[in-house]
Design an enzyme around this catalytic site. Sequence first.
Site, PDB file in Angstrom:
ATOM      1  N   ALA A  93      54.969  47.120  37.431  1.00 62.57           N
ATOM      2  CA  ALA A  93      54.102  47.577  38.423  1.00 62.57           C
ATOM      3  C   ALA A  93      53.284  46.314  38.952  1.00 62.57           C
ATOM      4  O   ALA A  93      52.861  45.392  38.146  1.00 62.57           O
ATOM      5  CB  ALA A  93      53.415  48.792  38.242  1.00 62.57           C
ATOM      6  N   THR A 144      49.495  57.119  36.360  1.00 57.27           N
ATOM      7  CA  THR A 144      48.241  56.760  36.046  1.00 57.27           C
ATOM      8  C   THR A 144      47.312  58.023  36.488  1.00 57.27           C
ATOM      9  O   THR A 144      47.683  58.720  37.443  1.00 57.27           O
ATOM     10  CB  THR A 144      47.612  55.301  36.932  1.00 57.27           C
ATOM     11  OG1 THR A 144      46.354  55.581  36.805  1.00 57.27           O
ATOM     12  CG2 THR A 144      48.128  55.518  38.360  1.00 57.27           C
ATOM     13  N   ASP A 145      46.320  57.879  35.858  1.00 55.66           N
ATOM     14  CA  ASP A 145      45.299  59.293  36.378  1.00 55.66           C
ATOM     15  C   ASP A 145      44.728  58.856  37.691  1.00 55.66           C
ATOM     16  O   ASP A 145      44.008  59.906  38.567  1.00 55.66           O
ATOM     17  CB  ASP A 145      44.238  59.453  35.426  1.00 55.66           C
ATOM     18  CG  ASP A 145      43.442  58.166  35.162  1.00 55.66           C
ATOM     19  OD1 ASP A 145      43.465  57.218  35.739  1.00 55.66           O
ATOM     20  OD2 ASP A 145      42.343  58.219  34.254  1.00 55.66           O
ATOM     21  N   GLU A 146      44.876  57.746  38.289  1.00 50.73           N
ATOM     22  CA  GLU A 146      44.272  57.219  39.480  1.00 50.73           C
ATOM     23  C   GLU A 146      45.129  58.116  40.633  1.00 50.73           C
ATOM     24  O   GLU A 146      44.263  58.423  41.806  1.00 50.73           O
ATOM     25  CB  GLU A 146      44.345  55.908  39.916  1.00 50.73           C
ATOM     26  CG  GLU A 146      43.521  55.126  38.610  1.00 50.73           C
ATOM     27  CD  GLU A 146      43.167  53.656  39.415  1.00 50.73           C
ATOM     28  OE1 GLU A 146      42.932  53.495  40.389  1.00 50.73           O
ATOM     29  OE2 GLU A 146      42.623  53.093  38.324  1.00 50.73           O
ATOM     30  N   TYR A 170      46.348  51.099  45.632  1.00 52.00           N
ATOM     31  CA  TYR A 170      47.359  50.795  44.255  1.00 52.00           C
ATOM     32  C   TYR A 170      47.805  52.391  43.947  1.00 52.00           C
ATOM     33  O   TYR A 170      49.153  52.649  43.612  1.00 52.00           O
ATOM     34  CB  TYR A 170      46.457  50.287  43.091  1.00 52.00           C
ATOM     35  CG  TYR A 170      47.131  50.885  41.934  1.00 52.00           C
ATOM     36  CD1 TYR A 170      48.068  50.134  41.243  1.00 52.00           C
ATOM     37  CD2 TYR A 170      46.156  51.755  41.029  1.00 52.00           C
ATOM     38  CE1 TYR A 170      48.622  50.638  39.987  1.00 52.00           C
ATOM     39  CE2 TYR A 170      46.581  52.033  39.870  1.00 52.00           C
ATOM     40  CZ  TYR A 170      47.743  51.460  39.345  1.00 52.00           C
ATOM     41  OH  TYR A 170      48.538  51.944  38.011  1.00 52.00           O
ATOM     42  N   LYS A 174      51.467  54.264  43.442  1.00 49.75           N
ATOM     43  CA  LYS A 174      51.861  54.875  42.231  1.00 49.75           C
ATOM     44  C   LYS A 174      52.302  56.378  42.631  1.00 49.75           C
ATOM     45  O   LYS A 174      53.113  56.946  42.093  1.00 49.75           O
ATOM     46  CB  LYS A 174      50.721  54.733  41.278  1.00 49.75           C
ATOM     47  CG  LYS A 174      50.435  53.643  40.634  1.00 49.75           C
ATOM     48  CD  LYS A 174      51.602  52.729  39.908  1.00 49.75           C
ATOM     49  CE  LYS A 174      52.141  53.576  38.554  1.00 49.75           C
ATOM     50  NZ  LYS A 174      52.949  52.874  37.772  1.00 49.75           N
TER      51      LYS A 174
HETATM   52  P1  NAD Z   1      50.431  44.761  33.996  1.00 51.68           P
HETATM   53  O1  NAD Z   1      49.777  44.258  35.485  1.00 51.68           O
HETATM   54  O2  NAD Z   1      49.493  44.188  32.715  1.00 51.68           O
HETATM   55  O3  NAD Z   1      51.861  44.511  33.796  1.00 51.68           O
HETATM   56  C1  NAD Z   1      52.698  44.741  34.713  1.00 51.68           C
HETATM   57  C2  NAD Z   1      54.147  43.908  34.345  1.00 51.68           C
HETATM   58  O4  NAD Z   1      55.021  44.273  35.285  1.00 51.68           O
HETATM   59  C3  NAD Z   1      54.023  42.451  34.291  1.00 51.68           C
HETATM   60  O5  NAD Z   1      54.444  41.914  33.339  1.00 51.68           O
HETATM   61  C4  NAD Z   1      54.761  41.964  35.466  1.00 51.68           C
HETATM   62  O6  NAD Z   1      55.282  40.677  35.485  1.00 51.68           O
HETATM   63  C5  NAD Z   1      55.669  43.098  35.657  1.00 51.68           C
HETATM   64  N1  NAD Z   1      56.227  43.159  37.103  1.00 51.68           N
HETATM   65  C6  NAD Z   1      55.620  43.233  38.235  1.00 51.68           C
HETATM   66  N2  NAD Z   1      56.162  43.519  39.190  1.00 51.68           N
HETATM   67  C7  NAD Z   1      57.531  43.514  38.996  1.00 51.68           C
HETATM   68  C8  NAD Z   1      58.852  43.719  39.497  1.00 51.68           C
HETATM   69  N3  NAD Z   1      59.045  43.817  40.660  1.00 51.68           N
HETATM   70  N4  NAD Z   1      60.019  43.637  38.505  1.00 51.68           N
HETATM   71  C9  NAD Z   1      59.992  43.500  37.254  1.00 51.68           C
HETATM   72  N5  NAD Z   1      58.579  43.355  36.679  1.00 51.68           N
HETATM   73  C10 NAD Z   1      57.287  43.375  37.554  1.00 51.68           C
HETATM   74  O7  NAD Z   1      49.984  46.191  34.320  1.00 51.68           O
HETATM   75  P2  NAD Z   1      49.712  47.229  32.761  1.00 51.68           P
HETATM   76  O8  NAD Z   1      48.179  47.349  32.847  1.00 51.68           O
HETATM   77  O9  NAD Z   1      50.649  46.950  31.571  1.00 51.68           O
HETATM   78  O10 NAD Z   1      50.414  48.549  33.316  1.00 51.68           O
HETATM   79  C11 NAD Z   1      51.538  49.044  32.908  1.00 51.68           C
HETATM   80  C12 NAD Z   1      52.078  50.060  33.840  1.00 51.68           C
HETATM   81  O11 NAD Z   1      51.127  51.332  33.277  1.00 51.68           O
HETATM   82  C13 NAD Z   1      51.923  50.300  35.420  1.00 51.68           C
HETATM   83  O12 NAD Z   1      52.848  50.908  36.146  1.00 51.68           O
HETATM   84  C14 NAD Z   1      50.517  50.843  35.405  1.00 51.68           C
HETATM   85  O13 NAD Z   1      50.382  51.349  36.825  1.00 51.68           O
HETATM   86  C15 NAD Z   1      50.628  52.099  34.575  1.00 51.68           C
HETATM   87  N6  NAD Z   1      49.272  52.240  33.894  1.00 51.68           N
HETATM   88  C16 NAD Z   1      48.287  51.324  33.596  1.00 51.68           C
HETATM   89  C17 NAD Z   1      46.944  51.584  33.065  1.00 51.68           C
HETATM   90  C18 NAD Z   1      46.025  50.612  32.430  1.00 51.68           C
HETATM   91  O14 NAD Z   1      44.988  51.015  32.304  1.00 51.68           O
HETATM   92  N7  NAD Z   1      46.538  49.462  32.505  1.00 51.68           N
HETATM   93  C19 NAD Z   1      46.653  52.970  32.825  1.00 51.68           C
HETATM   94  C20 NAD Z   1      47.593  53.816  33.267  1.00 51.68           C
HETATM   95  C21 NAD Z   1      48.643  53.564  33.730  1.00 51.68           C
HETATM   96  O1  DAU Z   2      42.789  54.630  35.185  1.00 53.55           O
HETATM   97  C1  DAU Z   2      43.971  54.043  35.131  1.00 53.55           C
HETATM   98  C2  DAU Z   2      43.863  52.687  35.757  1.00 53.55           C
HETATM   99  O2  DAU Z   2      43.032  51.885  35.145  1.00 53.55           O
HETATM  100  C3  DAU Z   2      45.199  52.087  35.859  1.00 53.55           C
HETATM  101  O3  DAU Z   2      45.981  52.671  36.522  1.00 53.55           O
HETATM  102  C4  DAU Z   2      45.115  50.455  36.593  1.00 53.55           C
HETATM  103  O4  DAU Z   2      46.387  49.859  36.586  1.00 53.55           O
HETATM  104  C5  DAU Z   2      44.224  50.039  35.714  1.00 53.55           C
HETATM  105  O5  DAU Z   2      43.823  48.710  36.056  1.00 53.55           O
HETATM  106  C6  DAU Z   2      42.830  50.715  35.390  1.00 53.55           C
HETATM  107  O6  DAU Z   2      42.208  50.707  36.956  1.00 53.55           O
HETATM  108  P1  DAU Z   2      40.652  50.446  36.987  1.00 53.55           P
HETATM  109  O7  DAU Z   2      40.403  49.932  38.524  1.00 53.55           O
HETATM  110  O8  DAU Z   2      39.860  51.575  36.515  1.00 53.55           O
HETATM  111  O9  DAU Z   2      40.478  49.317  35.952  1.00 53.55           O
HETATM  112  P2  DAU Z   2      39.437  47.956  36.066  1.00 53.55           P
HETATM  113  O10 DAU Z   2      39.443  47.569  34.797  1.00 53.55           O
HETATM  114  O11 DAU Z   2      39.942  46.950  37.407  1.00 53.55           O
HETATM  115  O12 DAU Z   2      37.988  48.521  36.540  1.00 53.55           O
HETATM  116  C7  DAU Z   2      37.294  49.668  35.675  1.00 53.55           C
HETATM  117  C8  DAU Z   2      36.180  49.932  36.315  1.00 53.55           C
HETATM  118  O13 DAU Z   2      35.104  48.859  35.952  1.00 53.55           O
HETATM  119  C9  DAU Z   2      36.297  50.388  37.688  1.00 53.55           C
HETATM  120  O14 DAU Z   2      35.283  51.523  37.933  1.00 53.55           O
HETATM  121  C10 DAU Z   2      35.676  49.031  38.451  1.00 53.55           C
HETATM  122  C11 DAU Z   2      34.914  48.615  37.346  1.00 53.55           C
HETATM  123  N1  DAU Z   2      34.724  47.303  37.491  1.00 53.55           N
HETATM  124  C12 DAU Z   2      35.844  46.319  37.281  1.00 53.55           C
HETATM  125  C13 DAU Z   2      35.769  45.036  37.363  1.00 53.55           C
HETATM  126  C14 DAU Z   2      37.219  44.139  37.418  1.00 53.55           C
HETATM  127  C15 DAU Z   2      33.530  46.391  37.432  1.00 53.55           C
HETATM  128  O15 DAU Z   2      32.531  47.026  37.564  1.00 53.55           O
HETATM  129  N2  DAU Z   2      33.577  44.971  37.657  1.00 53.55           N
HETATM  130  C16 DAU Z   2      34.591  44.298  37.470  1.00 53.55           C
HETATM  131  O16 DAU Z   2      34.617  43.119  37.647  1.00 53.55           O
END
Ligand code: NAD
Ligand code: DAU
Length: 371
Positions: A93, A144-146, A170, A174
């Site tokens: 993603a 995601t919870d979002e 985003y 999702k």
């Molecule tokens: P990330 O951005 O770190 O990694 C995404 C990966 O997907 C990368 O390796 C990227 O190269 C690959 N990718 C992107 N587009 C692609 C495509 N078209 N084909 C093949 N590969 C592709 O993301 P993450 O934080 O590891 O999140 C992974 C999944 O979990 C996502 O679906 C995200 O929505 C979900 N998620 C993330 C969080 C979080 O807090 N990070 C929480 C809940 C759900």
């Molecule tokens: O809730 C799950 C989601 O969590 C996933 O689906 C997303 O892929 C993941 O990126 C994450 O989203 P958030 O937007 O919550 O994560 P982020 O780390 O970008 O931001 C966390 C919180 O911190 C959010 O309220 C925004 C704030 N923030 C973020 C950044 C990058 C700041 O205050 N300063 C910053 O520079």
Amino acid sequence: MYVEHPMTRMSKPILVTGGAGFIGSNFVLEWLACGKGPVVNLDQLTYAGNLANLANVYNDSRHIFVHGDIANTKLVERLFAEHRPFAVVNLAAESHVDRSIHGPGDFIQTNIVGSFRLLEAARAYWIGLPEGERASFRFLQVSTDEVYGSLEPGAPAFQESHRYEPNSPYSASKAAADHLARAYYRTYGLPVLTTNCSNNYGPYQFPEKLIPLCIHNALAGRPLPVYGDGQQIRDWLYVADHCSAIRRVIEAGQPGETYNIGGYNEKTNLDVVQTVCKILDELKPVAHHSSHIAPYASLITFVRDRPGHDRRYAIDARKIERELGWRPTETFETGIRKTVRWYLDNTNWVSNVTSGAYREWTVKQYGDRVV
Ligand code: NAD
Ligand code: DAU
């Protein structure tokens, strides 16, 4: 009593998409470490995908890395035909909310079109499977919870029945993918499961997300940007706990069901950043330590808020606990300490991923943001 999915015992591969990203690489490394069987890892290696995350399994014959796009139907069909996976975990993603605000196009393409093409290829493969294998096949959509939108203070945490109210490009992308996944179960009977997880943190997270960004900036003596008043709440989950939940859902989840995954760790962003600062003060104190001010916390800088910023997320994860016996093992206090320690021990990894295009991103995102 929970029974392991029959195909994991037969050593059929699992197809993981996005397995070079943050959660994906943690998942692949743990899957192999647990001896669960081979992994076919399909990843496009966008800015967020990094083969260095998988260095420990370079020479492991159970790990088959394929550089490619989930939206490439021909490639994905070939992977299904050649490797005959027993399950798919779709983690690929575009994942960063701020990037989706600057440019939603890639989010629509990968998160919606890509997930659709992957579902189509999975359906075509699944229809052709012998009956027993068709029944045990699984397609796990990692969400995601979002997608549930923003909670008021004091409102009950998100349950699986909460309506979808995504607020960013985003989360809307999702949500669209989740709806497609649901439709493939209801219409075609494809054994789809969906997980909705809260904010992850831990090793290999790209330093555009709050926690690794703050660690990275703090170590360089740069401002720690906190959006708005810093009172937004997220529910933090250590990444290894997310990976163990995904394994449980593949092994024992019911097709057609969705499972919320969370850490029972609601924190304001300001609290999170201050905690990171305190741990850094302890593990890597700066040379001229003042007895009155925690030096890293003095870098905290309030900046312009994220447009459409969700105020609060909180996950009610009782269903996965009740039905599948999963609970997180890390508290925020234990997980954040491990995480800070990992970033301190892996400065080469950080330098590697923050060279080049990363700098352009930080200028675009933070250049004119200070208020
Ligand atoms: P990330 O951005 O770190 O990694 C995404 C990966 O997907 C990368 O390796 C990227 O190269 C690959 N990718 C992107 N587009 C692609 C495509 N078209 N084909 C093949 N590969 C592709 O993301 P993450 O934080 O590891 O999140 C992974 C999944 O979990 C996502 O679906 C995200 O929505 C979900 N998620 C993330 C969080 C979080 O807090 N990070 C929480 C809940 C759900
Ligand atoms: O809730 C799950 C989601 O969590 C996933 O689906 C997303 O892929 C993941 O990126 C994450 O989203 P958030 O937007 O919550 O994560 P982020 O780390 O970008 O931001 C966390 C919180 O911190 C959010 O309220 C925004 C704030 N923030 C973020 C950044 C990058 C700041 O205050 N300063 C910053 O520079």
